[in-house]
Design an enzyme around this catalytic site. Structure first.
Site, PDB file in Angstrom:
ATOM      1  N   ASN A  27       0.841  -1.194   0.000  1.00 55.09           N
ATOM      2  CA  ASN A  27       0.000   0.000   0.000  1.00 55.09           C
ATOM      3  C   ASN A  27       0.876   1.244   0.000  1.00 55.09           C
ATOM      4  OD1 ASN A  27      -2.805   1.092   0.221  1.00 55.09           O
ATOM      5  ND2 ASN A  27      -1.784   2.239   1.850  1.00 55.09           N
ATOM      6  N   GLU A  55      -1.094   1.047  -5.474  1.00 56.79           N
ATOM      7  CA  GLU A  55      -1.111   2.400  -6.013  1.00 56.79           C
ATOM      8  C   GLU A  55      -0.028   2.589  -7.077  1.00 56.79           C
ATOM      9  OE1 GLU A  55      -1.675   1.789  -2.783  1.00 56.79           O
ATOM     10  OE2 GLU A  55      -3.441   2.944  -2.227  1.00 56.79           O
ATOM     11  N   ASP A 110      -5.470  21.913   9.097  1.00 61.51           N
ATOM     12  CA  ASP A 110      -5.839  20.825   8.195  1.00 61.51           C
ATOM     13  C   ASP A 110      -6.642  21.235   6.961  1.00 61.51           C
ATOM     14  OD1 ASP A 110      -5.843  18.041   7.578  1.00 61.51           O
ATOM     15  OD2 ASP A 110      -5.804  17.639   9.734  1.00 61.51           O
TER      16      ASP A 110
HETATM   17  C1  LIG Z   1      -1.686  16.714   1.239  1.00 58.56           C
HETATM   18  C2  LIG Z   1      -2.436  15.529   1.761  1.00 58.56           C
HETATM   19  C3  LIG Z   1      -2.254  15.125   3.071  1.00 58.56           C
HETATM   20  C4  LIG Z   1      -2.932  14.018   3.582  1.00 58.56           C
HETATM   21  N1  LIG Z   1      -2.734  13.645   4.872  1.00 58.56           N
HETATM   22  C5  LIG Z   1      -3.361  12.556   5.357  1.00 58.56           C
HETATM   23  C6  LIG Z   1      -3.117  12.129   6.683  1.00 58.56           C
HETATM   24  O1  LIG Z   1      -2.371  12.744   7.431  1.00 58.56           O
HETATM   25  N2  LIG Z   1      -3.753  11.002   7.116  1.00 58.56           N
HETATM   26  C7  LIG Z   1      -4.605  10.299   6.324  1.00 58.56           C
HETATM   27  O2  LIG Z   1      -5.119   9.269   6.758  1.00 58.56           O
HETATM   28  N3  LIG Z   1      -4.878  10.694   5.060  1.00 58.56           N
HETATM   29  C8  LIG Z   1      -4.266  11.809   4.560  1.00 58.56           C
HETATM   30  N4  LIG Z   1      -4.505  12.208   3.283  1.00 58.56           N
HETATM   31  C9  LIG Z   1      -5.488  11.469   2.453  1.00 58.56           C
HETATM   32  C10 LIG Z   1      -4.938  10.151   1.983  1.00 58.56           C
HETATM   33  O3  LIG Z   1      -3.715  10.323   1.320  1.00 58.56           O
HETATM   34  C11 LIG Z   1      -5.928   9.454   1.056  1.00 58.56           C
HETATM   35  O4  LIG Z   1      -7.106   9.206   1.788  1.00 58.56           O
HETATM   36  C12 LIG Z   1      -5.383   8.163   0.466  1.00 58.56           C
HETATM   37  O5  LIG Z   1      -6.343   7.601  -0.400  1.00 58.56           O
HETATM   38  C13 LIG Z   1      -5.032   7.168   1.543  1.00 58.56           C
HETATM   39  O6  LIG Z   1      -4.475   6.012   0.972  1.00 58.56           O
HETATM   40  P1  LIG Z   1      -5.044   4.581   1.349  1.00 58.56           P
HETATM   41  O7  LIG Z   1      -6.439   4.531   0.776  1.00 58.56           O
HETATM   42  O8  LIG Z   1      -4.112   3.629   0.687  1.00 58.56           O
HETATM   43  O9  LIG Z   1      -5.046   4.485   2.829  1.00 58.56           O
HETATM   44  C14 LIG Z   1      -3.832  13.313   2.755  1.00 58.56           C
HETATM   45  C15 LIG Z   1      -4.017  13.734   1.435  1.00 58.56           C
HETATM   46  C16 LIG Z   1      -3.338  14.837   0.934  1.00 58.56           C
HETATM   47  C17 LIG Z   1      -3.559  15.254  -0.478  1.00 58.56           C
HETATM   48 MN   LIG Z   2      -4.445   2.022  -0.623  1.00 62.57          MN
END
Ligand SMILES: Cc1cc2nc3c(=O)[nH]c(=O)nc-3n(C[C@H](O)[C@H](O)[C@H](O)COP(=O)(O)O)c2cc1C
Ligand SMILES: [Mn+2]
Length: 486
Positions: free
Chosen positions: A168, A234, A283
């Site tokens: 992931n 991804e 945030d």
């Molecule tokens: C700039 C930025 C910062 C982010 N920070 C977080 C974070 O701190 N924690 C979190 O859970 N998701 C955060 N996200 C959202 C995740 O990257 C997003 O939900 C992603 O799909 C998570 O990957 P996963 O589905 O593999 O868990 C952020 C997104 C962006 C664009």
């Molecule tokens: Mn994922």
């Protein structure tokens, strides 16, 4: 040809007048945020801060902070081109006869060509440091005044599912605690957090390997935020978007792989029994998210390019760079949603709705209760589950025109009858929810009501539109009227 790495994208941006270098010394503590805010608000370019105070590493920010730059990253004229490619793959039905199978071959071969490719070495290994390194060498931002410290805001956090071994990659911010430790802010419902929980269930005192890549070719970086299903890599998706596989290279101190052309790589682990207070942090919502308990990431080795770039972004009151990224993702995945729910015509996530607070969906309604079915579909569709308010309108409402949506929605509802509440998971960042991660959501059925839905006051009135003949007559009269252009 896909971009090889981040610096190639930077060069291309610069050539297109989409990047400005800043040679004055600027502090990564607050000042870079304030400058970026002013530039973003004015629709300005990506910024390369060449002399961040306290570091020799330049800072790249706002690199995907406009539709134009996102289209440049995707190397397309419009998001529709990417959506079309996705539709092409989704349309692949189970092959019937031999002929069908043969027809599918090129597409399947193309899909295979996007799988990440393991290579022996890469530029991210130009400098390997197992000792004597410190996160303090990098120009990590403190974004907002009440932030608990410096945060890495655009890390590609790489883990493996301890049960399936599947990779992931998620972007989860990381608060710097000291020279070699950070927080790991994977929210409850995210895939990194699930890997953590599964590993902890198997061995509460153990650790999980984690690798973090910072700065890579733009679509690899974008892939970290994609809301794709668990156990779907991804990096495969990044390969699909690039039309070329992402090259991955093995870490020095664990078995994870990272993009070979990354600028900076942090290798390390998370202790399964260790939690620490993280936040506050300014945030996506435009408010500070409060302190919370999160795992701790220990850095055991840093590898980087000889002259690395530090890629970052700032989140805060909308719209910020993340709005443009989120919008691209929304446009690219719309066909997937439509495939599953063919009545969906279009959808919109207005910037002020910060992704999870508001989704407007138009549908071609043909049976009673269909708008409510779509609300429930959205609340069970990946990260769309977080959507606090879903507004469902008819197919003839332009969801991209928010004034039209407000007008027609308010005219179409009997609030008591047409509003529905449900309970379920909500975004961790929702500070108004009754509990962290759990709360209520609201759906508004703003479609025309049918007799079969119990609406007896038929007919539903027509919208006012002038007839064509009158319009044509007035068109031909217009010049004579002396009213100027209209
Ligand atoms: C700039 C930025 C910062 C982010 N920070 C977080 C974070 O701190 N924690 C979190 O859970 N998701 C955060 N996200 C959202 C995740 O990257 C997003 O939900 C992603 O799909 C998570 O990957 P996963 O589905 O593999 O868990 C952020 C997104 C962006 C664009
Ligand atoms: Mn994922």
């Amino acid at each position: 040809m896909a971009y090889k790495d981040l610096r190639e994208f930077v060069m291309r941006l610069e050539k297109a007048g989409e990047l400005k270098r800043i040679s004055a010394e600027v502090d990564p503590v607050l000042e870079i945020t304030e400058i970026t805010q002013r530039v973003t608000r004015a629709g300005g370019p990506a910024l390369l801060f060449e002399r961040p105070k306290g570091s020799r590493v330049p800072v790249l920010i706002n690199s995907l902070g406009s539709e134009k730059r996102l289209l440049m990253a995707l190397e397309v004229e419009s998001y529709e081109e990417v959506a079309e490619r996705i539709r092409g793959f989704l349309d692949m039905q189970a092959p019937q006869g031999l002929l069908d199978k043969i027809k599918m071959l090129p597409k399947l071969a193309e899909l295979g060509a996007f799988f990440p490719k393991t290579v022996k070495s890469g530029p991210c290994k130009e400098v390997i440091r197992r000792e004597g390194f410190s996160l303090a060498e990098f120009p990590i931002l403190q974004c907002w005044p009440q932030d608990a410290g410096r945060f890495i805001t655009w890390p590609l956090v790489i883990t493996r599912n301890p049960e399936t071994g599947k990779r992931n990659v998620g972007v989860y911010r990381m608060q710097v605690f000291d020279e070699r430790t950070t927080a790991m802010h994977w929210q409850t419902q995210k895939h990194g957090a699930e890997h953590f929980r599964r590993a902890r269930a198997a061995d509460p005192k153990g650790r999980v390997d984690v690798a973090v890549a910072i700065g890579a070719e733009p679509l690899t970086c974008l892939a970290g935020i994609l809301p794709i299903p668990p156990d779907l890599d991804e990096m495969m998706f990044a390969g699909f978007l690039r039309r070329e596989p992402v090259e991955m290279v093995r870490c020095e101190t664990n078995d994870l792989e990272v993009p070979a052309q990354a600028e900076i790589v942090l290798e390390g682990y998370v202790n399964l029994s260790e939690m620490r207070t993280e936040g506050p942090f300014g945030d996506h919502t435009g408010f500070y998210s409060l302190e919370g308990e999160y795992p701790v990431f220990h850095v055991t080795c840093i590898t980087h390019r000889r002259d690395p770039l530090y890629l970052t972004t700032v989140v805060g009151p909308p719209p910020q760079e993340d709005f443009y990224m989120g919008h691209a993702v929304e446009r690219i995945f719309l066909p997937v949603m439509k495939m599953q729910f063919p009545e969906i015509v279009d959808m919109a996530l207005p910037a002020e709705g910060i992704f999870h607070n508001l989704m407007i969906v138009s549908i071609r309604k043909s049976y009673p209760g269909q708008a409510r079915k779509i609300m429930n579909a959205i609340w069970s569709l990946g990260q769309a589950m977080f959507t606090k308010v879903v507004v469902v309108v008819d197919h003839d409402v332009n969801v991209q025109d928010f004034r039209q949506v407000v007008w027609k929605t308010l005219c179409a509802i009997d609030p008591e009858r047409d509003v529905q509440f449900v309970l379920g998971p909500v975004d961790t960042l929702d500070h108004a929810a009754r509990r962290q991660d759990f709360g209520s959501k609201m759906g508004i059925d703003a479609t025309r009501k049918l007799k079969s839905e119990g609406f007896e006051r038929l007919p539903w009135p027509d919208e006012i539109v002038m007839d064509k003949a009158t319009k044509a007559r007035v068109d031909s009269l217009w010049k004579q009227l002396g009213l100027g252009k209209a």
